[in-house]
Write an enzyme that holds these catalytic residues in place. Structure first.
Site, short mmCIF file in Angstrom:
data_model
loop_
_atom_site.label_atom_id
_atom_site.label_comp_id
_atom_site.label_asym_id
_atom_site.label_seq_id
_atom_site.Cartn_x
_atom_site.Cartn_y
_atom_site.Cartn_z
N ARG A 128 16.47 2.85 -34.96
CA ARG A 128 17.12 2.19 -33.71
C ARG A 128 18.31 1.34 -33.81
O ARG A 128 18.41 0.44 -34.48
CB ARG A 128 16.12 1.57 -32.99
N ARG A 163 18.67 -4.33 -35.04
CA ARG A 163 17.68 -5.47 -34.87
C ARG A 163 17.14 -5.99 -36.36
O ARG A 163 16.70 -4.81 -37.03
CB ARG A 163 16.56 -5.50 -33.93
N ARG A 174 3.98 -5.16 -37.83
CA ARG A 174 4.08 -4.92 -36.39
C ARG A 174 2.90 -3.97 -35.63
O ARG A 174 2.14 -4.21 -34.66
CB ARG A 174 5.46 -4.65 -35.64
P1 AMP Z 1 9.33 -6.90 -28.75
O1 AMP Z 1 10.73 -6.96 -28.55
O2 AMP Z 1 8.49 -7.11 -27.69
O3 AMP Z 1 9.22 -5.74 -29.93
O4 AMP Z 1 9.11 -8.18 -29.79
C1 AMP Z 1 9.76 -8.72 -30.84
C2 AMP Z 1 8.77 -9.82 -31.79
O5 AMP Z 1 8.84 -11.00 -30.50
C3 AMP Z 1 7.45 -9.45 -31.84
O6 AMP Z 1 7.28 -8.98 -33.07
C4 AMP Z 1 6.91 -11.08 -31.84
O7 AMP Z 1 7.20 -11.60 -33.10
C5 AMP Z 1 7.53 -11.67 -30.65
N1 AMP Z 1 6.87 -11.68 -29.56
C6 AMP Z 1 7.43 -10.82 -28.46
N2 AMP Z 1 6.42 -11.06 -27.29
C7 AMP Z 1 5.56 -11.77 -27.91
C8 AMP Z 1 4.21 -12.25 -27.10
N3 AMP Z 1 3.64 -11.73 -25.88
N4 AMP Z 1 3.49 -13.00 -27.92
C9 AMP Z 1 3.92 -13.38 -29.33
N5 AMP Z 1 5.10 -12.85 -29.95
C10 AMP Z 1 5.71 -12.16 -29.24
#
Ligand code: AMP
Length: 218
Positions: A128, A163, A174
């Site tokens: 990505r 990223r 993840r």
């Molecule tokens: P994302 O952009 O949704 O893939 O999220 C990237 C990272 O942000 C994740 O791996 C978590 O570290 C953190 N994160 C995003 N949303 C949440 C959430 N609802 N609760 C806890 N951590 C979050």
């Protein structure tokens, strides 16, 4: 319009589908990942804690995420609905969210699970690339999603960036976090009668059309 919650493993298409929904239905796309990334830009102790957690692929603590989310969904532009991307990530967040909705006097809406295999999501993550200028997203491991010119945005010619958490090691972490903490939400919301599942391994157009059938079911 009913609020929409998208639940999916990393890179199953939450961000892409949220953008398509936002454009077509004119409701805001709220990504807790984006809210947290914005918080990391602040030079503060909290910003540092969030940044370090995100870099490992683990979840940021529920109280921090909930605080940012409450602030966001209380804004005026959320009155007619919103798309929630990346939240809730575990049962505790789901329960806190239901309490928050009660406080705000808002119904839960539709929870849509985007189902895609681990192989596909891994390719999507490791390859990505995104454009920090216009937000366009590409993938240098998927043939029909590569930018025309290496490292350059087709739309605005900005330099593409990766990223920091989009690497194989963080993906594995993840994905495990998703299976252990987030996947149980599927049964949780199913038991509340608001869960819909959409296969999201083929194309973004096909996924979007399935989501629209759910939204417009009457
Ligand atoms: P994302 O952009 O949704 O893939 O999220 C990237 C990272 O942000 C994740 O791996 C978590 O570290 C953190 N994160 C995003 N949303 C949440 C959430 N609802 N609760 C806890 N951590 C979050």
């Amino acid at each position: 319009m009913r609020d929409i919650i998208l639940i999916a493993p990393p890179a199953a298409g939450k961000g892409t589908q949220s953008k398509l929904l936002q454009e077509k239905y004119h409701i805001p796309h709220i990504s807790t990942g984006d809210l947290l990334r914005a918080a990391t830009n602040e030079q503060s102790e909290l910003g540092d804690i969030i940044r370090k957690t995100m870099e490992t692929g683990a979840l940021v603590t529920d109280d921090i995420v909930l605080r940012l989310l409450e602030e966001r969904i209380s804004k005026d532009d959320c009155k007619n609905g919103y798309i929630l991307d990346g939240f809730p990530r575990n049962i505790n967040q789901a329960e806190s969210y239901l309490k928050l909705l009660e406080k705000l006097n808002r119904p839960l809406g539709d929870v849509i699970y985007l189902d895609a295999s681990k192989d596909i999501t891994k390719k999507r993550i490791v390859g990505r690339l995104s454009c920090p200028t216009c937000g366009a997203v590409y993938n240098d491991q998927i043939e029909d999603n590569k930018p025309k010119m290496f490292g350059t945005c087709d739309l605005c010619h900005g330099a593409l960036s990766k990223r920091k958490d989009d690497n194989e090691e963080t993906f594995e972490k993840r994905y495990q976090t998703f299976m252990n903490e987030t996947y149980p939400l599927i049964n949780y919301f199913r038991s509340k009668g608001c869960l819909y599942t959409v296969g999201s391994g083929i194309s973004k157009e096909r996924t979007f059309s399935e989501i629209e059938k759910i939204i417009n079911r009457g």
